[in-house]
Every structure is written in C-alpha cells, then in structure tokens.
Enzyme design. Sequence first.
Site, PDB file in Angstrom:
ATOM      1  N   LYS A 171      13.527 -10.335  43.856  1.00 49.03           N
ATOM      2  CA  LYS A 171      13.395  -9.558  42.680  1.00 49.03           C
ATOM      3  C   LYS A 171      12.416  -8.617  43.046  1.00 49.03           C
ATOM      4  O   LYS A 171      12.371  -7.530  42.823  1.00 49.03           O
ATOM      5  CB  LYS A 171      13.137 -10.194  41.406  1.00 49.03           C
ATOM      6  CG  LYS A 171      13.130  -9.243  40.211  1.00 49.03           C
ATOM      7  CD  LYS A 171      14.430  -8.263  39.988  1.00 49.03           C
ATOM      8  CE  LYS A 171      13.928  -7.345  38.800  1.00 49.03           C
ATOM      9  NZ  LYS A 171      15.047  -6.423  38.522  1.00 49.03           N
ATOM     10  N   LYS A 239       4.480  -3.450  36.094  1.00 49.61           N
ATOM     11  CA  LYS A 239       4.050  -4.918  36.333  1.00 49.61           C
ATOM     12  C   LYS A 239       5.096  -5.467  37.517  1.00 49.61           C
ATOM     13  O   LYS A 239       4.376  -6.107  38.190  1.00 49.61           O
ATOM     14  CB  LYS A 239       4.997  -5.693  35.077  1.00 49.61           C
ATOM     15  CG  LYS A 239       4.776  -7.101  34.765  1.00 49.61           C
ATOM     16  CD  LYS A 239       6.147  -7.720  35.143  1.00 49.61           C
ATOM     17  CE  LYS A 239       7.355  -7.246  34.290  1.00 49.61           C
ATOM     18  NZ  LYS A 239       8.451  -7.914  34.688  1.00 49.61           N
TER      19      LYS A 239
END
Length: 293
Positions: A171, A239
């Site tokens: 990811k 983030k």
Amino acid sequence: MERIGFIGLGIMGKPMAINLLKAEYQLVVYNRSKPKVDELVAKGAEAAGSPREVAEKSSVIITMLPDSPQVEEVLTGPDGVFDGVKKGSLIIDMSTISPVVARNLSEEARKYGASMLDAPVSGGEPGAIQGTLSIMVGGSTEDFERAKPLFEVMGKTITLVGEAGAGQIVKACNQIVVALTIGAVSEALVLGSKAGVNPAKILDVLSGGLAGNKVMEVRRSNFLEHDFKPGFKIDLHHKDLRIALETGRDYGVSLPLSAVVDQMMSSLVARGDGSKDHSAVLTLIEDLAQHKI
Ligand code: NAD
C-alpha cells in the site's frame, strides 16, 4: 455464515459495510460518531457500544480507521477489541497504517488465540461503493482463504502479497505512485495552461500515450473544475507518505521524489487544505506559477 464486526464507518468503511449487508452477512457495527452507526442500523446492522462488544459478538472483526494510533486504540485500548476477542476469531485491518504497527498487532492478536490480516485497499470511494476495491493482504494463507469470501464482496483484485505487514508495504508503494502522479499531472496542466493550451485538451492527448494514467482519468473533473470535495483527503495521503518515508528510513531506501510531494502536502495541510481531495495539490503548483488553470 460468520458474524462480522465492522469498526470505522467513514468515507470507505460505510459503503464497504453496506456491501456486506447486501451480501446478507450479519453485521455488528461501531463508529466514534453515532450518526453513521444509525445509518447502518437502519439498513439491518446491529449497533455495539464499544469495540469490545463488537469483538464479543462476532468471529471476524474488520477495522477501517484513519491511522495507526486509532487502530492501536481500538484494538488494545480500554474496552477494545482485544478485551472481547474470542479464541479463533480473525481480525482484518483494512486501514492504511504503518507496516511495523501492523506486524506488532498481528503478534499481539496471537496472544489472545486470535489471528490478524493487514488488508489495505486502493480504489477509493467509488471502488468501495461498487465493491471493486483492490485489496493487498499480508498474513497467513489459511487466514487469507477464510477472509476471501468477504474480500470478494468488497473488492475485485484480491492478492495475498506476503506475511503480516506485507499488505501495508505494498500500500505504501501504491501511495507513492499515486502522489507522484498527481504532482506530475498538476505540473503538466499548469505549464500547458499558462503557456496557452486548454488543459482539457492536454488530458485528452496525454491519456492516449505513455503518459496516460488512472489519476488523469478518475480525477479529471477534480482538476479541470477545481472540485476538491474529498474523495481522498490530503490529510490521509500526507499520512501515507509519512508511512512510506518512515519505511524507507527503516530499510535504508532513499525516496527523494516522495519527500518532495510530502513537503508539498505539508504546506497544503498548514494552510488549512488538509480535508480537501488530494487532487488539490494542483492549487499549490498553480500558486507557485501565479496561474489558475
Ligand atoms: P474517514 O476519516 O472518512 O473515516 C474514518 C472513520 O473512522 C470515521 O467514521 C471516524 O468516525 C472513525 N473513527 C476514527 N477514530 C475512531 C475510533 N477511535 N474509534 C472508532 N471509530 C473511529 O477515512 P476514510 O477515507 O474512510 O479512510 C479510512 C482508511 O482507509 C484510512 O487509513 C485511509 O488512508 C484508507 N483509504 C482511504 C481511501 C479513500 O479514498 N478515502 C482509499 C484507500 C484507503
């Protein structure tokens, strides 16, 4: 059929949970803010008062939360999932969090006789609504096979990529490519537009060749119409770049391009644009050029 717990009913979690309900799974749900829970209850889910209660009432527990601290709090905090988890239960964290935290939580789950998969997703809100997410999974083959029927309700491309934490590594790789592509498309549009070419034409032409990409296709109207309703919030992508850069540091990998886009997103967050869609990176390039496309 397994009873499914679902914690975190935001932009992504809500439609994912709704798809599980549509597939006739029994759902027990919890979210920090209550209105989202009420919406799911109206569609047939049962409400729980805490993550612990979710864990007590289900054998598979899915979390879809913003970041590592929230996943840690929901699992290990007071009245958390680990307080109520049953032996043999499976926890599936589908949030995007640190691979190190994912690995630690997976080890912790084992102490309670439960097991855990990290299964972050890509495909955004449309993918969550349509049940066509890409799901990248870290964990054991056995747990993956058990979770597969659920993944097939929520996603289309479902891949076991390695041991615990590996899903989060992939990811992070995904988020690097998306962030840098948004940066590249933004620079191309501002250059072309300030030099006098219609930006829509630029996207039309580029999409037919090697420069063509999904960001251009899916975020086309966001760029062209300055529509920055999220989609995927800059706060969250910022983030994700932090996770990528930290992972790079852990493994001794230099990520110079990711670092630049990370800094651009820092600036957007500082000026109050963190809750806009990540395609709003365009506006920073526009400001640098003193030109709005
Ligand atoms: P969101 O902010 O819309 O949703 C998060 C939800 O979690 C909210 O409903 C919030 O109330 C709830 N929550 C937060 N802290 C909680 C807590 N302590 N206990 C219970 N509930 C809590 O975020 P999102 O866009 O749905 O993203 C969720 C995750 O999926 C993130 O990790 C994100 O990076 C990832 N992701 C998002 C997208 C996207 O396009 N939005 C795409 C892929 C992956």
